[in-house]
Write a protein that holds these residues in place. Structure first.
Motif, PDB file in Angstrom:
ATOM      1  N   THR A 250      20.724  24.930  56.447  1.00 27.22           N
ATOM      2  CA  THR A 250      21.596  25.553  58.118  1.00 27.22           C
ATOM      3  C   THR A 250      23.367  25.191  57.996  1.00 27.22           C
ATOM      4  OG1 THR A 250      20.019  25.802  58.947  1.00 27.22           O
ATOM      5  CG2 THR A 250      21.732  26.344  60.005  1.00 27.22           C
ATOM      6  N   TYR A 251      24.460  25.873  57.903  1.00 19.57           N
ATOM      7  CA  TYR A 251      26.007  24.890  58.017  1.00 19.57           C
ATOM      8  C   TYR A 251      26.465  26.284  59.470  1.00 19.57           C
ATOM      9  CZ  TYR A 251      25.556  23.448  52.618  1.00 19.57           C
ATOM     10  OH  TYR A 251      24.791  23.079  51.757  1.00 19.57           O
ATOM     11  N   ASP A 252      26.498  24.941  60.256  1.00 18.38           N
ATOM     12  CA  ASP A 252      26.752  25.353  61.616  1.00 18.38           C
ATOM     13  C   ASP A 252      28.861  26.215  61.357  1.00 18.38           C
ATOM     14  OD1 ASP A 252      24.354  25.154  62.377  1.00 18.38           O
ATOM     15  OD2 ASP A 252      24.848  23.177  63.603  1.00 18.38           O
ATOM     16  N   ASN A 253      29.451  25.835  60.115  1.00 17.68           N
ATOM     17  CA  ASN A 253      30.474  25.511  60.051  1.00 17.68           C
ATOM     18  C   ASN A 253      30.798  26.631  58.445  1.00 17.68           C
ATOM     19  OD1 ASN A 253      33.297  26.587  60.166  1.00 17.68           O
ATOM     20  ND2 ASN A 253      33.802  24.487  59.997  1.00 17.68           N
ATOM     21  N   PHE A 254      30.515  28.075  58.509  1.00 15.08           N
ATOM     22  CA  PHE A 254      30.561  29.247  57.019  1.00 15.08           C
ATOM     23  C   PHE A 254      31.560  30.226  57.981  1.00 15.08           C
ATOM     24  CE2 PHE A 254      28.812  32.896  55.825  1.00 15.08           C
ATOM     25  CZ  PHE A 254      28.913  33.221  54.715  1.00 15.08           C
ATOM     26  N   LYS A 255      33.001  30.574  56.940  1.00 15.51           N
ATOM     27  CA  LYS A 255      33.485  31.594  56.835  1.00 15.51           C
ATOM     28  C   LYS A 255      33.653  31.725  55.405  1.00 15.51           C
ATOM     29  CE  LYS A 255      37.887  32.482  58.907  1.00 15.51           C
ATOM     30  NZ  LYS A 255      39.328  32.176  59.077  1.00 15.51           N
ATOM     31  N   VAL A 256      33.928  33.035  55.134  1.00 13.84           N
ATOM     32  CA  VAL A 256      34.549  33.335  53.487  1.00 13.84           C
ATOM     33  C   VAL A 256      35.777  34.644  54.066  1.00 13.84           C
ATOM     34  CG1 VAL A 256      34.283  35.222  51.740  1.00 13.84           C
ATOM     35  CG2 VAL A 256      32.089  34.067  53.363  1.00 13.84           C
ATOM     36  N   ALA A 257      37.395  33.537  53.423  1.00 18.36           N
ATOM     37  CA  ALA A 257      38.134  33.809  53.536  1.00 18.36           C
ATOM     38  C   ALA A 257      38.762  35.408  53.378  1.00 18.36           C
ATOM     39  CB  ALA A 257      38.826  33.377  52.686  1.00 18.36           C
ATOM     40  N   SER A 258      39.806  36.384  53.229  1.00 20.46           N
ATOM     41  CA  SER A 258      40.532  37.494  52.763  1.00 20.46           C
ATOM     42  C   SER A 258      40.011  37.451  51.287  1.00 20.46           C
ATOM     43  CB  SER A 258      41.245  38.065  53.435  1.00 20.46           C
ATOM     44  OG  SER A 258      42.260  37.225  53.024  1.00 20.46           O
ATOM     45  N   GLU A 259      40.487  38.747  50.595  1.00 15.61           N
ATOM     46  CA  GLU A 259      40.484  39.109  49.545  1.00 15.61           C
ATOM     47  C   GLU A 259      42.004  38.289  48.462  1.00 15.61           C
ATOM     48  OE1 GLU A 259      39.654  42.171  45.716  1.00 15.61           O
ATOM     49  OE2 GLU A 259      40.323  42.374  48.081  1.00 15.61           O
ATOM     50  N   ALA A 260      42.749  38.312  50.024  1.00 13.49           N
ATOM     51  CA  ALA A 260      43.842  37.689  48.911  1.00 13.49           C
ATOM     52  C   ALA A 260      43.968  36.713  48.810  1.00 13.49           C
ATOM     53  CB  ALA A 260      45.808  37.776  50.173  1.00 13.49           C
ATOM     54  N   LEU A 265      35.537  29.738  49.906  1.00 16.30           N
ATOM     55  CA  LEU A 265      34.196  29.788  50.763  1.00 16.30           C
ATOM     56  C   LEU A 265      34.410  28.339  52.312  1.00 16.30           C
ATOM     57  CD1 LEU A 265      31.274  29.415  51.670  1.00 16.30           C
ATOM     58  CD2 LEU A 265      30.660  27.964  49.774  1.00 16.30           C
ATOM     59  N   THR A 266      33.958  28.340  53.157  1.00 18.23           N
ATOM     60  CA  THR A 266      33.806  27.271  54.093  1.00 18.23           C
ATOM     61  C   THR A 266      32.162  27.475  54.896  1.00 18.23           C
ATOM     62  OG1 THR A 266      36.524  27.688  54.526  1.00 18.23           O
ATOM     63  CG2 THR A 266      35.023  26.101  56.081  1.00 18.23           C
ATOM     64  N   ALA A 267      31.862  25.974  54.149  1.00 19.56           N
ATOM     65  CA  ALA A 267      30.622  25.769  54.645  1.00 19.56           C
ATOM     66  C   ALA A 267      30.256  24.420  54.891  1.00 19.56           C
ATOM     67  CB  ALA A 267      29.669  25.917  53.184  1.00 19.56           C
ATOM     68  N   ARG A 268      30.290  24.330  55.942  1.00 17.58           N
ATOM     69  CA  ARG A 268      30.243  22.287  56.783  1.00 17.58           C
ATOM     70  C   ARG A 268      29.197  22.352  58.001  1.00 17.58           C
ATOM     71  NH1 ARG A 268      36.895  22.841  57.149  1.00 17.58           N
ATOM     72  NH2 ARG A 268      37.247  22.884  54.679  1.00 17.58           N
ATOM     73  N   GLU A 269      28.884  21.393  58.515  1.00  8.49           N
ATOM     74  CA  GLU A 269      28.136  20.876  59.308  1.00  8.49           C
ATOM     75  C   GLU A 269      27.162  21.187  58.919  1.00  8.49           C
ATOM     76  OE1 GLU A 269      29.872  22.243  62.915  1.00  8.49           O
ATOM     77  OE2 GLU A 269      31.734  22.085  62.385  1.00  8.49           O
ATOM     78  N   TYR A 270      26.219  20.614  57.674  1.00  3.77           N
ATOM     79  CA  TYR A 270      24.849  21.186  57.092  1.00  3.77           C
ATOM     80  C   TYR A 270      24.646  20.202  58.580  1.00  3.77           C
ATOM     81  CZ  TYR A 270      20.659  20.159  54.480  1.00  3.77           C
ATOM     82  OH  TYR A 270      19.685  19.372  54.243  1.00  3.77           O
TER      83      TYR A 270
END
Length: 375
Positions: A250-260, A265-270
């Motif tokens: 589990t990653y508590d800091n997850f984000k996928v940026a725009s196509e631009a 990927l942001t996947a942190r705080e495991y």
């Protein structure tokens, strides 16, 4: 000014309006007046706002077509005042774009001063501004829930496939919702279980999504960005081997940026027991890396294309410590490490035979962190 107003009204309505109304009817029926809650409810039931807009469109056309109506300044002022007052009233009471508090307050003020030429001047300035910058649907108005977490908050707590709308300005889509695992509210973004879907897809296919929601699928990078673009989100990865052993990351800091930004990927705080394969080492660090496919090389492998070499779309580095979109092998395989791979799992390669190991099942899912602890 009238052609401008006509264009504005025409954008809200279809062009098949009825024949023009008479001038007395325009002035008598369309002048703005206070609307009681009961009257507003009745008007809403009968399509009152649209009815008044149609009436306004008829009057504007009538006034444009009749030159005689504009030959006397007094009649021009009177008719124009009625039309402007009506538009302010419609803007005040309609449900399409008056949720903005500032706009609503201004329209109410203008409605109250619509009698007299000073009020008309204010109305002209106001209506000119909104025709130059047409109001849009309020961002709080979605036709469907944004994600599975929102469905969960509505009290629907059964696993299933639901319609969601991650992007307010984009189309709705179907998504698999996990309403039970670790508190529920998860939007499933990837599932592997039997090898029925080939994950060696193009950039466009990964952007739009592919597969079968009842089986193997990828929800789509555009949807991933929309789901995680605001607020804080979790990513949960569940793995199962061919010996019924299950682990999760589990990653508590997850984000996928725009196509631009190439869906970075942001996947942190495991946390978890599967190991942090997304941040394995300096050379094999998937966190912070853009997405790559065989036809779109965004990795850090200078002498080749990781997506092409490993036959998958993924957040490759140079190249990988994980690849959950790899080829589906039924357990052991030989050759290139292009199977479903998670580098921190306890079984990687058979030291005697050199055989690799691929997983039986993997599922990726996300939800807002705000849902945690509210169940």
């Amino acid at each position: 000014m009238l052609p401008l107003l006509s264009m504005y009204v025409g954008a809200l309505l279809s062009s098949d309006a009825s024949p023009a109304c008479s001038h007395p009817l325009c002035k008598d029926r369309l002048v703005a007046a206070p609307v009681s809650p009961a009257t507003r409810a009745t008007a809403a039931e009968s399509g009152g706002v649209k009815e008044r807009l149609v009436q306004l469109q008829r009057c504007v056309r009538s006034l444009q077509e009749s030159e005689a109506a504009w030959s006397h300044g007094g009649q021009q002022s009177s008719s124009l005042g009625a039309i402007l007052a009506l538009m302010a009233a419609v803007l005040t009471e309609c449900d399409l774009h008056c949720h903005d508090q500032k706009l609503g307050t201004m329209a109410k003020h203008l409605e109250s001063v619509a009698v007299g030429r000073e009020g008309e001047r204010e109305l002209l300035l106001f209506l000119k501004s909104i025709t130059q910058y047409p109001p849009t649907v309020s961002p709080t108005e979605r036709f469907h829930p944004q994600d599975c977490a929102e469905i969960y908050r509505l009290g629907i707590k059964e696993n299933g496939i639901y319609t969601i709308q991650p992007d307010l300005y984009g189309p709705a889509l179907e998504a698999k919702c996990d309403m039970e695992t670790a508190g529920g509210g998860w939007t499933v973004i990837q599932n592997r279980q039997d090898g029925s879907v080939d994950f060696n897809k193009t950039w466009q296919e990964y952007r739009e999504g592919f597969g079968n929601l009842q089986g193997e699928h990828w929800l789509g990078n555009a949807a991933l960005h929309a789901l995680t673009s605001t607020g804080q989100h979790q990513l949960r990865i569940e793995l199962e081997d061919w010996y019924q052993q299950k682990r999760q990351a589990t990653y508590d800091n997850f984000k996928v940026a725009s196509e631009a930004q190439r869906y970075r990927l942001t996947a942190r705080e495991y946390s978890g027991d599967a190991g942090n394969a997304l941040s394995y080492s300096k050379r094999y660090n998937h966190d912070g890396r853009p997405f790559s496919t065989a036809d779109r090389d965004n990795d850090r492998y200078v002498t080749g294309n990781c997506g092409q070499y490993y036959g998958a779309g993924w957040w490759f580095d140079a190249c990988l410590a994980s690849n959950l979109n790899g080829r589906y092998y039924r357990g052991r395989y030989t050759g290139v490490t292009n199977g479903i791979y998670w580098g921190t799992w306890y079984i990687l390669t058979d030291g005697r035979t050199g055989e690799r190991y691929s997983f039986k099942r993997v599922e990726m899912k996300t939800r807002p962190r705000s849902l945690v602890g509210t169940n």
